[in-house]
Design a protein around this motif. Structure first.
Motif, PDB file in Angstrom:
ATOM      1  N   UNK A  98      25.672  37.743 -26.263  1.00  0.00           N
ATOM      2  CA  UNK A  98      25.830  38.462 -27.509  1.00  0.00           C
ATOM      3  C   UNK A  98      25.898  39.965 -27.313  1.00  0.00           C
ATOM      4  N   UNK A  99      25.907  40.648 -28.437  1.00  0.00           N
ATOM      5  CA  UNK A  99      25.962  42.109 -28.457  1.00  0.00           C
ATOM      6  C   UNK A  99      24.811  42.649 -29.287  1.00  0.00           C
ATOM      7  N   UNK A 100      24.137  43.637 -28.741  1.00  0.00           N
ATOM      8  CA  UNK A 100      23.136  44.401 -29.458  1.00  0.00           C
ATOM      9  C   UNK A 100      23.640  45.846 -29.535  1.00  0.00           C
ATOM     10  N   UNK A 101      23.073  46.599 -30.466  1.00  0.00           N
ATOM     11  CA  UNK A 101      23.391  48.022 -30.516  1.00  0.00           C
ATOM     12  C   UNK A 101      22.139  48.836 -30.761  1.00  0.00           C
ATOM     13  N   UNK A 102      22.193  50.072 -30.272  1.00  0.00           N
ATOM     14  CA  UNK A 102      21.065  50.970 -30.411  1.00  0.00           C
ATOM     15  C   UNK A 102      21.589  52.323 -30.830  1.00  0.00           C
TER      16      UNK A 102
ATOM     17  N   UNK B 141      20.711  56.254 -32.362  1.00  0.00           N
ATOM     18  CA  UNK B 141      19.628  57.230 -32.287  1.00  0.00           C
ATOM     19  C   UNK B 141      18.711  57.137 -33.500  1.00  0.00           C
ATOM     20  N   UNK B 142      17.416  57.079 -33.248  1.00  0.00           N
ATOM     21  CA  UNK B 142      16.447  57.038 -34.328  1.00  0.00           C
ATOM     22  C   UNK B 142      16.261  55.675 -34.957  1.00  0.00           C
ATOM     23  N   UNK B 143      16.945  54.675 -34.420  1.00  0.00           N
ATOM     24  CA  UNK B 143      16.838  53.323 -34.973  1.00  0.00           C
ATOM     25  C   UNK B 143      16.426  52.352 -33.877  1.00  0.00           C
ATOM     26  N   UNK B 144      15.947  51.204 -34.299  1.00  0.00           N
ATOM     27  CA  UNK B 144      15.609  50.163 -33.350  1.00  0.00           C
ATOM     28  C   UNK B 144      16.869  49.440 -32.906  1.00  0.00           C
ATOM     29  N   UNK B 145      16.792  48.903 -31.700  1.00  0.00           N
ATOM     30  CA  UNK B 145      17.902  48.087 -31.225  1.00  0.00           C
ATOM     31  C   UNK B 145      18.026  46.861 -32.120  1.00  0.00           C
ATOM     32  N   UNK B 146      19.249  46.494 -32.446  1.00  0.00           N
ATOM     33  CA  UNK B 146      19.441  45.348 -33.321  1.00  0.00           C
ATOM     34  C   UNK B 146      20.514  44.421 -32.763  1.00  0.00           C
TER      35      UNK B 146
ATOM     36  N   UNK C  92      25.320  47.043 -26.290  1.00  0.00           N
ATOM     37  CA  UNK C  92      24.900  46.395 -25.057  1.00  0.00           C
ATOM     38  C   UNK C  92      25.252  44.914 -25.083  1.00  0.00           C
ATOM     39  N   UNK C  93      25.819  44.455 -24.006  1.00  0.00           N
ATOM     40  CA  UNK C  93      26.047  43.029 -23.832  1.00  0.00           C
ATOM     41  C   UNK C  93      24.759  42.372 -23.357  1.00  0.00           C
ATOM     42  N   UNK C  94      24.518  41.194 -23.860  1.00  0.00           N
ATOM     43  CA  UNK C  94      23.281  40.467 -23.538  1.00  0.00           C
ATOM     44  C   UNK C  94      23.607  39.027 -23.166  1.00  0.00           C
ATOM     45  N   UNK C  95      22.909  38.513 -22.175  1.00  0.00           N
ATOM     46  CA  UNK C  95      22.998  37.095 -21.825  1.00  0.00           C
ATOM     47  C   UNK C  95      21.587  36.529 -21.768  1.00  0.00           C
TER      48      UNK C  95
END
Length: 122
Positions: free
Chosen positions: A34-38, A40-45, A94-97
């Protein structure tokens, strides 16, 4: 597992980008990617994810209907097609596995790519 992303960049609001992520190494037991994003000033989601085999997809409410995650199994590659981009989509993606180890308790191992910047100008 090694993950290599590509496809980020700068785009105007309303535009589109496509991110790619290719997995290599011990990929045969990956349960989902999947994909996450981060931002500035926010939590990674979590943005979107897709399961291996059945290709079930999950999306964050903020991107549903605009983003589409897909995979090319033979290439261990996933894609994130991002349409109708908004300035609030600006983040490092960010790519995630995920690998799951089943036992008395299920253990989760996460693998991450290096991240790719997506910037949406207004």
């Amino acid at each position: 597992v090694q993950l290599v992303e590509s496809g980020g960049g700068l785009v105007q609001a309303g535009g589109s980008l496509r991110l790619s992520c290719t997995a290599s190494g011990s990929t045969y037991t990956i349960s989902s990617m999947g994909w996450y994003r981060h931002a500035p000033g926010k939590q990674r989601e979590l943005v979107a994810e897709i399961t291996s085999g059945s290709d079930l997809t999950t999306y964050a409410d903020s991107v549903r209907g605009r983003f589409t995650i897909s995979r090319a199994n033979a290439k261990n590659t996933i894609y994130l097609q991002m349409n109708s981009l908004k300035p609030e989509d600006t983040a490092v993606y960010y790519c995630n596995a995920v690998k799951l180890r089943f036992g008395i308790e299920t253990q989760r191992d996460d693998y991450w790519g290096q991240g790719t910047q997506v910037t949406v100008s207004s």
